[in-house]
Enzyme design. Structure first.
Site, short mmCIF file in Angstrom:
data_model
loop_
_atom_site.label_atom_id
_atom_site.label_comp_id
_atom_site.label_asym_id
_atom_site.label_seq_id
_atom_site.Cartn_x
_atom_site.Cartn_y
_atom_site.Cartn_z
N ASP A 161 0.93 -1.18 0.10
CA ASP A 161 0.12 -0.30 0.07
C ASP A 161 1.15 1.16 0.12
O ASP A 161 0.64 1.94 -0.74
CB ASP A 161 -1.03 -0.24 1.30
CG ASP A 161 -1.63 0.81 0.71
OD1 ASP A 161 -2.68 0.73 -0.24
OD2 ASP A 161 -2.15 2.10 2.49
N LYS A 205 1.64 4.00 -2.73
CA LYS A 205 1.41 5.63 -2.05
C LYS A 205 2.86 6.44 -2.65
O LYS A 205 2.45 7.30 -3.47
CB LYS A 205 1.32 5.94 -1.12
CG LYS A 205 -0.23 5.75 -0.69
CD LYS A 205 -0.52 5.47 1.20
CE LYS A 205 -1.61 4.70 1.41
NZ LYS A 205 -1.98 5.42 2.83
#
Length: 813
Positions: free
Chosen positions: A676, A680
């Site tokens: 994750d 980003k």
């Protein structure tokens, strides 16, 4: 004297006719009155349809004739007192007997001429006017007169032209000797000089009323219908449309020509010359002032109305052989005229290379055939191309007397349409500038009308239509925030946000007027089965202006349909990071499609949840700054976990709490594996202008290999317990150095990495508490002291607020 005309809906049944008689009584108390009535309900259509049946087989007419008789006799029984009924019933039965005889003649002769059709069609008004007149006699000083004895025409049976000299004489002779306060006549019907029945064509009842008003010098012509006047747009299509209080003859004719059904353009001609006002009134709301049509308009707004015509085909005649050669236009329009084909719109290029016309769909085949025959020589010589026919089109038009005195109206019109991806095929504007017309796809007509009405008439309140998929933690809070703030946004930001559709993985629910967000869960539970494709098709079919698809999921398959929405001018707002962290080519394609189709693609919550990280980065880049380095703690989940993990608790328990509080993805391994965070930092690098793939990000995971390879949440949590010693060792190593564990993302010199770091006490990341995120941008302008963004970076509420902020950005655009 006043002339009142009541249309088919006003006399559809005995209840409506009683309303009509009450209105007539109120008006006739003041002055003499002429009443013109249409046939009951859909009687004329049924009469003509039955004539076609009679041509095939006379036995087929029994049922429709029986239905017509039942309607008329039931109205007689309800309207006329018992002692007078027999005489009226006898006369009406005689009329039906004559009608049946005509049908029988049609069958026997196997001929259905225009003359016969006119006779058949006339029975609707002959019956209605006779019955209503006899009902009026019981209440008022009223009489009945057959319009065929007053209005004289040529012998064009179905679209007769009025002989005003003879009509004028007949009317004056009759009404000078008429002592009755009220005269009731049938509209639409007339007779030629030989006494043969004719009809006045489409809108004939309005036209009849206008003829009587002009001939008798009435002080007002009233058209009574089922709406309260002429509207700023079709109220069935544009819910915000409103009645126009006053309008000029010219404006009314333009609106009527382009589809305003309450008035037919030729109606205005007889009263126009005499400058007799026309008032459009509502039979079912008689106190409403309606619309006054007169010589001048009192409202100085440049645009008075927006209207449209459906079922239009566009015919184009083009070729180099037309340039500089006179006569092409003459031959073209002469051919169409000979075929009785009406031209609705004309536009011609200044180069004389092409002529484009709009005609009704039913005339297209005949027009194409006729024009190709007339220009066959030029087509064979390749001086002209064969006629090009485009179908499934509509014409929209802005109308207003004062448009010529206001600059920029065309620009506003086409800009508003363009923003909503409404493609304009042709444009026409007269030198008087009372009308700007555009040809568009029929499927876009509703969206175009609503868009233009919002642009020119409504208080600058922009309507956004949302279609939301994913109603879990984030989605539920997002809907709650919209429900709470809807009125505030409308009042303060002039945004009207409606949720039209919602879906989860199983069900979907739509409401064209907007879903009641206080009961959305019940509505969705009772919705129909959902799939990504069916939800998209439903959204597409609505074709609403300012449509926004909101993805509150973390689902890859949902991210793969973004392009479909963007290509259909539907904005996309998402917290789902998968699309922007997908292959670079796909990321760039989504950006291109968004720009090409003027459909915003916003994903602020991909990084930092509700923090303005991406928006700030975009503004830096747009203003000419260059990004050299990014350091960030981008996982609220991991920050929460390492802020709460120590030698007094277990890693397993802290992660479990993080999931229970909504900080993790449904699969917590996505957060803890670093994937994750890698996504980003990849998104931030791409938004900074760098070309990176996810595989270019070095991910130094702290999880044991066994934990990374688990197949479900139960196995994952079990592995965390198994490797508790590993996690305690990590904590001890940091703690022994007086450092804190932070999962850090870094980007510098075109390279990026993510991983667990020991953060000393003097570092900006050391005191980052809870689930907060922090981002440091090192740029040309912020080279020594970086630009810092810090705040809550996880949780359903802040993520929902970030999505909400993106929706508001679209509304304010």
């Amino acid at each position: 004297m006043k002339v009142l005309k009541f249309g088919g809906s006003s006399v559809a049944n005995h209840q409506n006719i009683k309303k009509v008689l009450h209105i007539v009584k109120q008006v006739s108390n003041q002055e003499k009155t002429v009443i013109v009535v249409s046939a009951f309900g859909k009687t004329t259509d049924k009469l003509l349809t039955t004539a076609q049946l009679a041509l095939k087989d006379n036995n087929l007419i029994a049922k429709p004739i029986s239905e017509l008789e039942e309607l008329h006799f039931s109205i007689i029984k309800e309207l006329i007192i018992s002692k007078n009924q027999s005489e009226v019933i006898q006369e009406v039965q005689q009329l039906f007997n004559r009608l049946k005889a005509i049908y029988e003649g049609v069958f026997l002769l196997q001929e259905l001429s225009s003359k016969t059709l006119a006779k058949v069609a006339s029975f609707g008004e002959r019956l209605s006017s006779y019955i209503i007149a006899n009902a009026a006699k019981e209440l008022l000083n009223a009489t009945h007169k057959d319009s065929r004895e007053l209005i004289i025409t040529n012998n064009d049976s179905l679209n007769a032209q009025v002989n005003f000299n003879l009509t004028y004489k007949n009317c004056i002779n009759y009404f000078e000797d008429n002592s009755f306060d009220i005269t009731i006549l049938g509209g639409f019907i007339a007779a030629d000089e030989k006494g043969e029945t004719t009809t006045l064509g489409r809108g004939g009842s309005d036209y009849s009323a206008a003829i009587y008003a002009a001939v008798l010098g009435a002080n007002e012509l009233q058209i009574w219908t089922d709406v309260s006047g002429m509207y700023s747009a079709n109220p069935r299509v544009v819910k915000q449309a409103f009645p126009i209080t006053q309008i000029s003859y010219e404006e009314a004719m333009e609106l009527s020509h382009f589809g305003a059904k309450v008035l037919y353009p030729p109606t205005i001609q007889p009263v126009l010359e005499k400058e007799i006002p026309i008032r459009i009134k509502n039979t079912f709301d008689p106190e409403n002032q309606g619309t006054l049509i007169s010589k001048e308009s009192t409202n100085n707004k440049p645009v008075k109305g927006i209207t449209h015509i459906e079922n239009i085909n566009l015919l184009t005649l083009e070729g180099s052989g037309m340039v500089g050669i006179p006569g092409f236009s003459k031959r073209m329009f002469e051919t169409l005229s000979q075929q009785n084909i009406n031209v609705v719109l004309i536009t011609q290029a200044s180069s004389e290379h092409s002529i484009c016309i709009g005609i009704y769909e039913e005339d297209a085949l005949l027009a194409e055939k006729s024009l190709n025959e007339v220009f066959s020589f030029e087509i064979q010589q390749h001086k002209l191309n064969p006629v090009l026919v485009e179908n499934n089109l509509a014409i929209i038009a802005l109308v207003g007397d004062n448009m010529k005195n206001h600059q920029g109206l065309s620009g506003q019109m086409f800009s508003a349409l363009g923003k909503n991806n409404v493609n304009v095929r042709a444009i026409a504007q007269g030198a008087s500038e009372k009308n700007i017309s555009a040809v568009i796809n029929s499927s876009d007509a509703k969206k175009a009308l609503n868009t233009l009405h919002e642009q020119f008439f409504e208080e600058k309140i922009k309507q956004l239509n949302l279609f939301v998929t994913g109603v879990g933690n984030v989605g539920e809070r997002f809907l709650a925030q919209i429900h709470q703030q809807r009125e505030f946004l409308k009042e303060n930001l002039k945004l009207n946000i409606r949720v039209i559709g919602i879906s989860n993985s199983r069900k979907m629910y739509f409401n064209e007027e907007g879903i009641d967000l206080s009961i959305w869960k019940d509505s969705l539970a009772n919705g129909k089965e959902s799939s990504l494709q069916s939800f998209f098709e439903e959204v597409k079919s609505y074709n609403f202006r300012n449509s926004v698809f909101v993805d509150n999921t973390a689902n890859q398959k949902v991210s793969e349909v973004y392009e479909n929405y963007l290509r259909n001018n539907i904005a996309v707002v998402t917290c789902n990071k998968i699309a922007c962290a997908s292959d670079l080519d796909n990321y760039k394609k989504l950006k291109r499609v968004s720009s090409k189709y003027n459909a915003p693609f916003l994903f602020e919550t991909n990084v930092g949840a509700g923090l303005p990280v991406i928006d700030t980065l975009k503004n830096l880049v747009a203003s000419g700054d260059r990004i050299h380095k990014i350091q960030a703690v981008l996982s609220g989940t991991l920050n929460f976990v390492f802020n709460n993990f120590n030698n007094q608790n277990t890693f397993h328990d802290v992660v479990k709490v993080a999931q229970e509080q909504g900080f993790t993805e449904p699969d917590p391994k996505i957060d803890l594996s670093g994937v994750d965070v890698a996504r980003k930092i990849l998104i931030l690098a791409r938004e900074s202008g760098y070309k990176l793939e996810l595989s270019d990000i070095d991910n130094n995971s702290f999880l044991p290999e066994k934990s990374l390879n688990t197949s479900d949440n139960d196995a994952f949590y079990k592995s965390l317990t198994e490797f508790e010693a590993h996690f305690q060792k990590m904590f001890k190593e940091a703690n022994d150095k007086n450092c804190r564990l932070k999962y850090v993302a870094e980007f510098e010199n075109g390279k990026a990495n993510v991983g667990l770091q020991h953060i000393p006490a003097d570092h900006p990341f050391y005191n980052l508490e809870g689930s907060d995120n922090i981002v440091l941008f090192f740029t040309d302008r912020y080279s020594i002291n970086p630009l810092q963004i810090k705040g809550a970076g996880a949780g359903a509420d802040v993520t929902a607020s970030g999505i909400f902020a993106d929706v508001i950005r679209i509304g304010n655009n």
